[in-house]
Design a protein around this motif. Structure first.
Motif, mmCIF file in Angstrom:
data_model
loop_
_atom_site.group_PDB
_atom_site.id
_atom_site.type_symbol
_atom_site.label_atom_id
_atom_site.label_comp_id
_atom_site.label_asym_id
_atom_site.label_seq_id
_atom_site.Cartn_x
_atom_site.Cartn_y
_atom_site.Cartn_z
ATOM 1 N N ILE A 162 21.935 -2.050 -49.932
ATOM 2 C CA ILE A 162 23.124 -1.212 -49.756
ATOM 3 C C ILE A 162 22.718 0.251 -49.630
ATOM 4 C CG2 ILE A 162 25.157 -0.318 -50.988
ATOM 5 C CD1 ILE A 162 25.557 -3.281 -51.971
ATOM 6 N N GLU A 163 21.814 0.692 -50.482
ATOM 7 C CA GLU A 163 21.356 2.080 -50.424
ATOM 8 C C GLU A 163 20.748 2.413 -49.061
ATOM 9 O OE1 GLU A 163 18.078 5.026 -52.561
ATOM 10 O OE2 GLU A 163 18.398 3.023 -53.361
ATOM 11 N N GLN A 164 19.922 1.510 -48.526
ATOM 12 C CA GLN A 164 19.280 1.763 -47.235
ATOM 13 C C GLN A 164 20.276 1.743 -46.087
ATOM 14 O OE1 GLN A 164 16.165 2.906 -46.860
ATOM 15 N NE2 GLN A 164 16.203 2.921 -49.100
ATOM 16 N N PHE A 165 21.234 0.817 -46.126
ATOM 17 C CA PHE A 165 22.246 0.783 -45.069
ATOM 18 C C PHE A 165 23.116 2.037 -45.108
ATOM 19 C CE2 PHE A 165 21.882 -4.054 -45.561
ATOM 20 C CZ PHE A 165 20.937 -4.147 -44.556
ATOM 21 N N ARG A 166 23.407 2.528 -46.322
ATOM 22 C CA ARG A 166 24.180 3.769 -46.446
ATOM 23 C C ARG A 166 23.403 4.959 -45.872
ATOM 24 N NH1 ARG A 166 26.883 3.523 -52.475
ATOM 25 N NH2 ARG A 166 28.629 2.179 -51.916
ATOM 26 N N ILE A 167 22.103 5.005 -46.140
ATOM 27 C CA ILE A 167 21.289 6.090 -45.584
ATOM 28 C C ILE A 167 21.305 6.020 -44.059
ATOM 29 C CG2 ILE A 167 18.929 6.984 -45.348
ATOM 30 C CD1 ILE A 167 18.477 6.103 -48.288
ATOM 31 N N ALA A 168 21.140 4.800 -43.518
ATOM 32 C CA ALA A 168 21.162 4.640 -42.054
ATOM 33 C C ALA A 168 22.480 5.141 -41.488
ATOM 34 C CB ALA A 168 20.933 3.178 -41.677
ATOM 35 N N LEU A 169 23.584 4.819 -42.149
ATOM 36 C CA LEU A 169 24.909 5.248 -41.660
ATOM 37 C C LEU A 169 25.137 6.746 -41.856
ATOM 38 C CD1 LEU A 169 26.955 2.152 -42.771
ATOM 39 C CD2 LEU A 169 26.605 2.955 -40.420
ATOM 40 N N ALA A 170 24.553 7.310 -42.888
ATOM 41 C CA ALA A 170 24.659 8.763 -43.073
ATOM 42 C C ALA A 170 23.892 9.489 -41.968
ATOM 43 C CB ALA A 170 24.126 9.162 -44.446
ATOM 44 N N GLN A 171 22.771 8.916 -41.573
ATOM 45 C CA GLN A 171 21.954 9.533 -40.520
ATOM 46 C C GLN A 171 22.519 9.273 -39.125
ATOM 47 O OE1 GLN A 171 17.925 8.161 -41.122
ATOM 48 N NE2 GLN A 171 17.639 9.469 -42.930
ATOM 49 N N GLN A 172 23.163 8.117 -38.964
ATOM 50 C CA GLN A 172 23.753 7.763 -37.669
ATOM 51 C C GLN A 172 25.051 7.001 -37.934
ATOM 52 O OE1 GLN A 172 21.156 5.576 -35.043
ATOM 53 N NE2 GLN A 172 22.831 5.057 -33.656
#
Length: 186
Positions: free
Chosen positions: A152-162
């Motif tokens: 979840i943390e990594q998917f959130r980072i991906a969505l914050a970046q893109q």
């Protein structure tokens, strides 16, 4: 060569090959013609011959790291994991290090080696500050290990970046679902 590149970009590999083969008749040592011939052959799904063209371009211009990245990717797509890993590993200290680490991570993830995948993907994400695809792939590796909080943390980072990263959105919902949080998954 430029005509061949244009056809490659227009996804017309047959026309590209015709132009690039003509360029190679004129200059058999044209690294650009060999590389783009590899691109056209890849579009056609002829990976065996694409590899030969990529190899020739690497032989002629070993300093152009994107040629080695394309060669490694062609090996990977052909199913030659050892050769792909060798090419990607040779790029770990250059300008394409982030891509090399990401590809190594994906290679190991597909081979059912999530721990190695995580190791490589973390390295890719640390090299390039904004790399949503690497964070997404890291989330997938965590899902393989049933580590939903980390995913979840990594998917959130991906969505914050893109913010429009579709696969990250879908996989974030899946991670919440696996964690049992159906409301947030929706």
């Amino acid at each position: 060569i430029n005509l061949g590149v244009l056809y490659v970009r227009q996804r017309q590999p047959d026309n590209a090959l015709q132009a690039l083969n003509r360029a190679l008749e004129i200059n058999p040592d044209s690294f650009a013609a060999h590389f783009n011939k590899g691109e056209a052959l890849t579009q056609k799904g002829d990976l065996k011959n694409a590899i030969e063209s990529y190899r020739k371009s690497v032989q002629l211009r070993p300093d152009l790291h994107n040629f080695r990245l394309a060669l490694g990717t062609a090996y990977w797509r052909l199913g030659d994991r050892a050769s792909a890993e060798q090419e990607f590993s040779g790029l770990m200290n250059g300008p394409f290090a982030a891509e090399a680490y990401r590809n190594l991570g994906m290679l190991h993830g597909q081979a059912g080696e999530p721990d190695r995948a995580i190791e490589y993907l973390r390295q890719a994400a640390s090299i390039r500050n904004i790399y949503p695809d690497a964070h997404h792939d890291l989330g997938i590796a965590y899902l393989q290990k049933q580590m939903s909080n980390e995913a979840i943390e990594q998917f959130r980072i991906a969505l914050a970046q893109q913010p429009g990263h579709g696969p990250a959105s879908l996989n974030l919902a899946l991670a919440y679902q696996l964690r049992g949080d159906l409301e947030t998954a929706r």
